[in-house]
Structures are given as structure tokens and as C-alpha cells.
Design a protein around this motif. Sequence first.
Motif, PDB file in Angstrom:
ATOM      1  N   LEU A 237      14.663  -4.166   2.610  1.00  0.00           N
ATOM      2  CA  LEU A 237      15.514  -5.323   2.335  1.00  0.00           C
ATOM      3  C   LEU A 237      16.965  -5.036   2.711  1.00  0.00           C
ATOM      4  CD1 LEU A 237      14.012  -6.427  -1.104  1.00  0.00           C
ATOM      5  CD2 LEU A 237      13.913  -7.715   1.037  1.00  0.00           C
ATOM      6  N   VAL A 238      17.421  -3.837   2.406  1.00  0.00           N
ATOM      7  CA  VAL A 238      18.798  -3.462   2.771  1.00  0.00           C
ATOM      8  C   VAL A 238      18.969  -3.471   4.283  1.00  0.00           C
ATOM      9  CG1 VAL A 238      20.459  -1.578   2.736  1.00  0.00           C
ATOM     10  CG2 VAL A 238      19.190  -2.141   0.664  1.00  0.00           C
ATOM     11  N   ASN A 239      17.989  -2.889   4.990  1.00  0.00           N
ATOM     12  CA  ASN A 239      18.066  -2.850   6.456  1.00  0.00           C
ATOM     13  C   ASN A 239      17.999  -4.248   7.052  1.00  0.00           C
ATOM     14  OD1 ASN A 239      18.172  -0.059   6.329  1.00  0.00           O
ATOM     15  ND2 ASN A 239      15.969   0.190   6.569  1.00  0.00           N
ATOM     16  N   ALA A 240      17.140  -5.097   6.495  1.00  0.00           N
ATOM     17  CA  ALA A 240      17.016  -6.457   7.007  1.00  0.00           C
ATOM     18  C   ALA A 240      18.309  -7.241   6.814  1.00  0.00           C
ATOM     19  CB  ALA A 240      15.865  -7.174   6.304  1.00  0.00           C
ATOM     20  N   SER A 241      18.936  -7.076   5.654  1.00  0.00           N
ATOM     21  CA  SER A 241      20.202  -7.761   5.399  1.00  0.00           C
ATOM     22  C   SER A 241      21.277  -7.300   6.370  1.00  0.00           C
ATOM     23  CB  SER A 241      20.640  -7.505   3.956  1.00  0.00           C
ATOM     24  OG  SER A 241      21.862  -8.155   3.682  1.00  0.00           O
ATOM     25  N   ALA A 242      21.333  -5.989   6.610  1.00  0.00           N
ATOM     26  CA  ALA A 242      22.328  -5.467   7.555  1.00  0.00           C
ATOM     27  C   ALA A 242      22.061  -5.962   8.972  1.00  0.00           C
ATOM     28  CB  ALA A 242      22.310  -3.941   7.508  1.00  0.00           C
ATOM     29  N   THR A 243      20.780  -6.036   9.355  1.00  0.00           N
ATOM     30  CA  THR A 243      20.435  -6.500  10.703  1.00  0.00           C
ATOM     31  C   THR A 243      20.815  -7.964  10.898  1.00  0.00           C
ATOM     32  OG1 THR A 243      18.591  -4.932  10.763  1.00  0.00           O
ATOM     33  CG2 THR A 243      18.556  -6.734  12.358  1.00  0.00           C
ATOM     34  N   VAL A 244      20.538  -8.784   9.893  1.00  0.00           N
ATOM     35  CA  VAL A 244      20.887 -10.206   9.986  1.00  0.00           C
ATOM     36  C   VAL A 244      22.403 -10.382  10.089  1.00  0.00           C
ATOM     37  CG1 VAL A 244      20.859 -12.402   8.743  1.00  0.00           C
ATOM     38  CG2 VAL A 244      18.804 -11.005   8.841  1.00  0.00           C
ATOM     39  N   LYS A 245      23.143  -9.622   9.279  1.00  0.00           N
ATOM     40  CA  LYS A 245      24.603  -9.722   9.330  1.00  0.00           C
ATOM     41  C   LYS A 245      25.133  -9.344  10.708  1.00  0.00           C
ATOM     42  CE  LYS A 245      25.839  -8.953   4.480  1.00  0.00           C
ATOM     43  NZ  LYS A 245      26.536  -8.033   3.536  1.00  0.00           N
ATOM     44  N   ALA A 246      24.620  -8.234  11.252  1.00  0.00           N
ATOM     45  CA  ALA A 246      25.091  -7.783  12.560  1.00  0.00           C
ATOM     46  C   ALA A 246      24.754  -8.796  13.654  1.00  0.00           C
ATOM     47  CB  ALA A 246      24.468  -6.423  12.884  1.00  0.00           C
ATOM     48  N   ALA A 247      23.530  -9.319  13.618  1.00  0.00           N
ATOM     49  CA  ALA A 247      23.125 -10.299  14.625  1.00  0.00           C
ATOM     50  C   ALA A 247      23.952 -11.578  14.511  1.00  0.00           C
ATOM     51  CB  ALA A 247      21.639 -10.611  14.478  1.00  0.00           C
ATOM     52  N   ALA A 248      24.231 -12.008  13.279  1.00  0.00           N
ATOM     53  CA  ALA A 248      25.044 -13.211  13.083  1.00  0.00           C
ATOM     54  C   ALA A 248      26.467 -13.001  13.602  1.00  0.00           C
ATOM     55  CB  ALA A 248      25.062 -13.583  11.606  1.00  0.00           C
ATOM     56  N   ASN A 249      27.011 -11.828  13.366  1.00  0.00           N
ATOM     57  CA  ASN A 249      28.355 -11.528  13.889  1.00  0.00           C
ATOM     58  C   ASN A 249      28.366 -11.539  15.410  1.00  0.00           C
ATOM     59  OD1 ASN A 249      29.504 -11.263  11.338  1.00  0.00           O
ATOM     60  ND2 ASN A 249      29.023  -9.085  11.210  1.00  0.00           N
ATOM     61  N   ASP A 250      27.298 -11.014  16.014  1.00  0.00           N
ATOM     62  CA  ASP A 250      27.209 -11.025  17.478  1.00  0.00           C
ATOM     63  C   ASP A 250      27.163 -12.456  18.020  1.00  0.00           C
ATOM     64  OD1 ASP A 250      27.232  -8.291  17.458  1.00  0.00           O
ATOM     65  OD2 ASP A 250      25.054  -8.079  17.643  1.00  0.00           O
ATOM     66  N   VAL A 251      26.404 -13.310  17.352  1.00  0.00           N
ATOM     67  CA  VAL A 251      26.333 -14.715  17.775  1.00  0.00           C
ATOM     68  C   VAL A 251      27.687 -15.391  17.620  1.00  0.00           C
ATOM     69  CG1 VAL A 251      25.329 -16.965  17.213  1.00  0.00           C
ATOM     70  CG2 VAL A 251      23.873 -14.942  17.330  1.00  0.00           C
ATOM     71  N   LYS A 252      28.353 -15.113  16.521  1.00  0.00           N
ATOM     72  CA  LYS A 252      29.672 -15.704  16.289  1.00  0.00           C
ATOM     73  C   LYS A 252      30.664 -15.260  17.354  1.00  0.00           C
ATOM     74  CE  LYS A 252      33.092 -16.252  12.589  1.00  0.00           C
ATOM     75  NZ  LYS A 252      33.431 -15.864  11.192  1.00  0.00           N
ATOM     76  N   THR A 253      30.643 -13.974  17.668  1.00  0.00           N
ATOM     77  CA  THR A 253      31.540 -13.449  18.693  1.00  0.00           C
ATOM     78  C   THR A 253      31.214 -14.041  20.060  1.00  0.00           C
ATOM     79  OG1 THR A 253      31.749 -11.372  17.459  1.00  0.00           O
ATOM     80  CG2 THR A 253      32.357 -11.336  19.789  1.00  0.00           C
ATOM     81  N   SER A 254      29.934 -14.139  20.353  1.00  0.00           N
ATOM     82  CA  SER A 254      29.528 -14.712  21.644  1.00  0.00           C
ATOM     83  C   SER A 254      29.911 -16.180  21.749  1.00  0.00           C
ATOM     84  CB  SER A 254      28.014 -14.553  21.826  1.00  0.00           C
ATOM     85  OG  SER A 254      27.607 -15.018  23.094  1.00  0.00           O
ATOM     86  N   ALA A 255      29.831 -16.894  20.631  1.00  0.00           N
ATOM     87  CA  ALA A 255      30.234 -18.303  20.644  1.00  0.00           C
ATOM     88  C   ALA A 255      31.737 -18.432  20.886  1.00  0.00           C
ATOM     89  CB  ALA A 255      29.848 -18.960  19.327  1.00  0.00           C
ATOM     90  N   LYS A 256      32.516 -17.548  20.262  1.00  0.00           N
ATOM     91  CA  LYS A 256      33.960 -17.561  20.503  1.00  0.00           C
ATOM     92  C   LYS A 256      34.273 -17.235  21.957  1.00  0.00           C
ATOM     93  CE  LYS A 256      35.537 -16.405  15.823  1.00  0.00           C
ATOM     94  NZ  LYS A 256      36.270 -15.405  14.991  1.00  0.00           N
ATOM     95  N   THR A 257      33.568 -16.280  22.494  1.00  0.00           N
ATOM     96  CA  THR A 257      33.763 -15.925  23.904  1.00  0.00           C
ATOM     97  C   THR A 257      33.434 -17.101  24.813  1.00  0.00           C
ATOM     98  OG1 THR A 257      33.190 -13.627  23.395  1.00  0.00           O
ATOM     99  CG2 THR A 257      33.076 -14.298  25.698  1.00  0.00           C
ATOM    100  N   LYS A 258      32.354 -17.795  24.448  1.00  0.00           N
ATOM    101  CA  LYS A 258      31.975 -18.973  25.246  1.00  0.00           C
ATOM    102  C   LYS A 258      33.059 -20.046  25.171  1.00  0.00           C
ATOM    103  CE  LYS A 258      28.919 -21.648  27.400  1.00  0.00           C
ATOM    104  NZ  LYS A 258      29.587 -22.941  27.367  1.00  0.00           N
ATOM    105  N   LYS A 259      33.615 -20.261  24.012  1.00  0.00           N
ATOM    106  CA  LYS A 259      34.677 -21.253  23.875  1.00  0.00           C
ATOM    107  C   LYS A 259      35.911 -20.845  24.682  1.00  0.00           C
ATOM    108  CE  LYS A 259      33.393 -23.107  19.336  1.00  0.00           C
ATOM    109  NZ  LYS A 259      33.830 -23.284  17.917  1.00  0.00           N
ATOM    110  N   THR A 260      36.237 -19.565  24.592  1.00  0.00           N
ATOM    111  CA  THR A 260      37.399 -19.083  25.351  1.00  0.00           C
ATOM    112  C   THR A 260      37.173 -19.237  26.851  1.00  0.00           C
ATOM    113  OG1 THR A 260      37.904 -17.484  23.602  1.00  0.00           O
ATOM    114  CG2 THR A 260      38.876 -17.087  25.759  1.00  0.00           C
ATOM    115  N   ASN A 261      35.986 -18.853  27.279  1.00  0.00           N
ATOM    116  CA  ASN A 261      35.667 -18.994  28.704  1.00  0.00           C
ATOM    117  C   ASN A 261      35.683 -20.458  29.136  1.00  0.00           C
ATOM    118  OD1 ASN A 261      35.356 -16.222  28.806  1.00  0.00           O
ATOM    119  ND2 ASN A 261      33.123 -16.289  28.630  1.00  0.00           N
ATOM    120  N   ASP A 262      35.109 -21.309  28.284  1.00  0.00           N
ATOM    121  CA  ASP A 262      35.092 -22.735  28.608  1.00  0.00           C
ATOM    122  C   ASP A 262      36.503 -23.294  28.675  1.00  0.00           C
ATOM    123  OD1 ASP A 262      32.376 -22.596  28.707  1.00  0.00           O
ATOM    124  OD2 ASP A 262      32.040 -23.497  26.732  1.00  0.00           O
TER     125      ASP A 262
END
Length: 414
Positions: A237-262
Motif C-alpha cells: 500500500l505504501v509503494n502503491a501510494s508513492a507510485t500514484v503520487k509520482a505518476a500524477a506529478n509526472d502528468v501534471k508536469t507534462s501538462a504544464k510543459t504542453k501548455k508552455t509549448n502551446d
Amino acid sequence: MKQENSSLLTPPAPSPDDIARERVANAETVTMTPVSSAAVVAGTAAINAKVTAPGAAKTTATRTIHTPESDLAGPQDAVGSLQEELVDKSSQQTSVGYHHHDEEASDSEPSRGSKTRSRVIVVIFLIITVIAAGAGVYYLSGMVRTNRNRSNAYSNCTKAYSQVKENAETLETTLKTTAAQQKIGTDQVADVMTVEKLKTAVSKAKALDKPAVCKTSMSTSALNRTAETNQALATQLVNASATVKAAANDVKTSAKTKKTNDYNTAVDTLKTTTSEATTLLSNSQGVVADDNTRTTLQSAVDAANALLQKNKPALADVQKAQTDLQTASDAVNDSMEAYKTQRAAADAAAAASAAAAAQAQNQAQGQTQQPTQSQSEQPNPTQSPTMQSPASQPSENTPSSGQTPSATATGNTK
């Protein structure tokens, strides 16, 4: 054995010297004490010999010897009486000793066997008692160890269960806080794989097992297994929570990058479109069917230039300016095409009109020339109809006497 007892019980007889000395002493102190030294010596010897009841003999001797009214011969009689009495007492005690010794002798063998059996029984009983006590102690200590182990196992199981519940709540909170990132599509991020990784992490987190319940009726081994299962689940459960957090942060960062690029792409595109629109304004001057389109394009260019002068204009404003420029430019281009079409039609009509006019003029000139030629070709009646040489025939390009120079030019134009 009997002789030894007899010698012990029989007091030693006083010697003649002792008797003589005793008599002299008694004569001198007859009124002081009626007891002779011999009696005292005999009693002391009997006591030292450890007879069965030396106190009785001593008491009797004392009672017999103490006679205040005895004369000089009294002590001698008293000593003799004491000896006789002591001998009688010794004989009685000896007989009693013999009888007691016979009884002890008769009862010695069974008594020894009974005592031996008693001792063996006592020893066996003590051994059994020690063994039983050891077994009891071992059993009690085993029970204590078992209860302690069971208590520890149950405690560890409940702790692991509580940890699983706590980690599950943390994971649930993580899934709720990352709900916005989970809704982001692949067209909203610069890296599509970040969205796929987040979806996989969330799917695995939701597929984790539920915690195993710890029951007091479970055995120690079962409690230990349940504790291990819950501990492993808590780690997952601890590992799953950490994995979800990391993946969500990556998506958030990628979305910001997409907005900046756009945004950067939109600004660059607007700059390029503005430059192209300015060039189009220059090239379209006087060659449009509707000049209002150029006016609209000029307004769009001015608005775009003003927007580009701002510090980080809004993306929506940049996109609107881009749309306005593109629409106005398309209108100007369409107007230029319309102008070309109209110009071509006008030129064609003018050419057709000119051709028709020239044709009509040529036809009129042809009708004027025909009567003149017919008159010149009639024969002279005075002349014979001889054949004329080709050299003498007039040329078609040579103007006749009846044609003007302008008619000749018109005919050459044809």
C-alpha cells in the motif's frame, strides 16, 4: 552383650580403705550428714555408668541413708543397706535391661526391614515428588511461554492490521487528491506515456487485497501468518501510494510543459502570420475585387502587433488574434482571385468587341472594292479580246485608282 550391660548397671564395690576412712568420717560428722562418701561414690559411679534410671537409685539411697537417729554403727548398717539396695536395684534394672534387650533383639530384624522399606518408600516418594514438581514447572513454564508467544503473535497481528488500515486510508486520500491528473487526456500532455503510467498505477492500487482480520480463536502460527500477510500488504500500500503520487506529478508536469509549448507555439505562429498579413496588404493593393477586405486585414494586423507588444499575453487572446488574421488574410486572397477573374472576363469581352468591330469594318471595305474592280475588268470594244500577260495584271496589294491609303492599311491589318 549381657555381661556388658550387667557391668554397666552394677556399681563398683568400695575398697576396705574407703570403708575405713568412711567410718572415721562418719563418726566425726554423724550429726552433720547421714550419707556416706561410699554411697556418694557409688551413686556417682552408677550415674556415670548411664544406668536406665540412675535417679531412682540415687533417690532411694538418699532416702535410706538419711536416718538422724542412727548410732555409730548406723553408718555401717546404712552403707551395707545401701550396697544391698543398690545391688537389688541393679539386679532389677539388669533384668529389665535383659528383657528390653531381648525384645529389641527379637524385634530388630523386622524393624530394620520396615525401616528400610519406609526409607525406600520415602525416597521413591521424594523422587516422584521432584519429578512431578519438575514436570509441573516445565508444563507451567511451557504454558507461560505458549501464552506469551500467543500474546505476542496476536499483538503483532493487530499492529499489522492497524498499519494496513492506516496505509489504505493514505492511499485512498492519494487517489482523491490526484483525481484531476487522472482526468487529463493524452492530447493535453507533452509526453503521452505519463498518462499511461498514471492509469496503470491507479489500476494496480485499486486491485490490492483487503487486510486479513486477526481473531482470538486463531492459533499462534495462524496469527503469525496473518501478521506477515498484513505486513506485506502494508508495504504494498505504501509503494502503491508513492507510485500514484509520482505518476500524477509526472502528468501534471507534462501538462504544464504542453501548455508552455502551446503558448510559445501560438505566439510564434501569430508573429509569423502577422508578418505574412503585412506582406499581403502590400501585394493586394489595387488588385482586389473588394477593398474592404484589405481594410479588415489591416485592422487585424494592427491588433496582432499591439498584442505582441504586451508581456506574456493570454493564450486565448493570442489564439483569437491568430484567428482574426487568418480570416482577414483568407478574405483578401479570395478578393484577389475574384479580381483576377473579373479582369480576365473584362479583357476577354474587350477583345471580343474589338474583333467584332474589325470584322465589320473589313466587310464594309470589301463591299466598296467589288464594284470598282468590275468596272475595270470590262473589255474595251475597240480592242480585241487578247489575253493579258500576268505582269500586266494588277496586284491585289496594289491600290487601285479608286482606293484610298487608309483602306489599304485596314486591309493589311486584316
